[in-house]
Motif scaffolding. Sequence first.
Motif, mmCIF file in Angstrom:
data_model
loop_
_atom_site.group_PDB
_atom_site.id
_atom_site.type_symbol
_atom_site.label_atom_id
_atom_site.label_comp_id
_atom_site.label_asym_id
_atom_site.label_seq_id
_atom_site.Cartn_x
_atom_site.Cartn_y
_atom_site.Cartn_z
ATOM 1 N N UNK A 276 30.622 -24.261 7.060
ATOM 2 C CA UNK A 276 29.194 -24.580 7.078
ATOM 3 C C UNK A 276 28.833 -25.413 8.305
ATOM 4 N N UNK A 277 29.764 -25.487 9.261
ATOM 5 C CA UNK A 277 29.524 -26.106 10.562
ATOM 6 C C UNK A 277 30.145 -25.216 11.644
ATOM 7 N N UNK B 180 23.634 -28.678 3.882
ATOM 8 C CA UNK B 180 24.757 -29.312 3.188
ATOM 9 C C UNK B 180 24.178 -30.512 2.427
ATOM 10 N N UNK B 181 24.000 -30.376 1.125
ATOM 11 C CA UNK B 181 23.411 -31.475 0.350
ATOM 12 C C UNK B 181 24.322 -32.703 0.286
ATOM 13 N N UNK B 182 23.724 -33.850 0.074
ATOM 14 C CA UNK B 182 24.445 -35.109 -0.117
ATOM 15 C C UNK B 182 25.577 -34.899 -1.119
ATOM 16 N N UNK B 183 26.782 -35.338 -0.740
ATOM 17 C CA UNK B 183 27.926 -35.247 -1.633
ATOM 18 C C UNK B 183 28.724 -33.966 -1.538
ATOM 19 N N UNK C 155 35.320 -33.141 5.297
ATOM 20 C CA UNK C 155 34.559 -34.340 4.995
ATOM 21 C C UNK C 155 33.559 -34.083 3.899
ATOM 22 N N UNK C 156 32.766 -35.102 3.656
ATOM 23 C CA UNK C 156 31.758 -35.065 2.608
ATOM 24 C C UNK C 156 30.441 -35.568 3.201
ATOM 25 N N UNK C 157 29.359 -34.879 2.908
ATOM 26 C CA UNK C 157 28.051 -35.287 3.423
ATOM 27 C C UNK C 157 27.618 -36.601 2.790
ATOM 28 N N UNK C 158 27.270 -37.573 3.626
ATOM 29 C CA UNK C 158 26.791 -38.869 3.141
ATOM 30 C C UNK C 158 25.265 -38.930 3.126
ATOM 31 N N UNK C 159 24.644 -37.821 3.509
ATOM 32 C CA UNK C 159 23.186 -37.652 3.494
ATOM 33 C C UNK C 159 22.927 -36.151 3.429
ATOM 34 N N UNK C 160 21.725 -35.754 3.070
ATOM 35 C CA UNK C 160 21.382 -34.339 3.150
ATOM 36 C C UNK C 160 21.429 -33.928 4.616
ATOM 37 N N UNK C 161 22.132 -32.844 4.904
ATOM 38 C CA UNK C 161 22.247 -32.330 6.265
ATOM 39 C C UNK C 161 21.591 -30.952 6.282
ATOM 40 N N UNK D 260 26.440 -38.907 9.241
ATOM 41 C CA UNK D 260 26.031 -38.200 8.025
ATOM 42 C C UNK D 260 27.197 -37.512 7.306
ATOM 43 N N UNK D 261 28.429 -37.862 7.694
ATOM 44 C CA UNK D 261 29.612 -37.279 7.075
ATOM 45 C C UNK D 261 30.734 -38.314 7.022
#
Length: 92
Positions: free
Chosen positions: A12-13, A52-55, A66-72, A82-83
């Motif tokens: 997704x990146x 990529x939604x938060x979490x 990694x994990x999204x720390x904010x909505x991306x 943000x990750x």
Amino acid sequence: MAKALEADSSDNVATVLEDVVRNQMIEIAGTGRCLTASCDISRFHKVATADIPLGRQVVKYGQPIGCATADIHTGEHVHIHNMASLRARRQP
């Protein structure tokens, strides 16, 4: 048009291959897909190719990195702002 590489179809990146400026079109090489950069992105940094939604997991090379720390949102720069890296969380 700038180019980016996506290593796996489940990613997704993608990694941009040159500096990108806001509103510039980015072609995901070999996929026929394009997206618009929502901000400036430095060469060799990641751009979101999907929301990529938060979490949710950030996936590169077909693996969670990694994990999204904010909505991306699609077209956003994906980096430490943000990750959270999974590598940094690993315990020896």
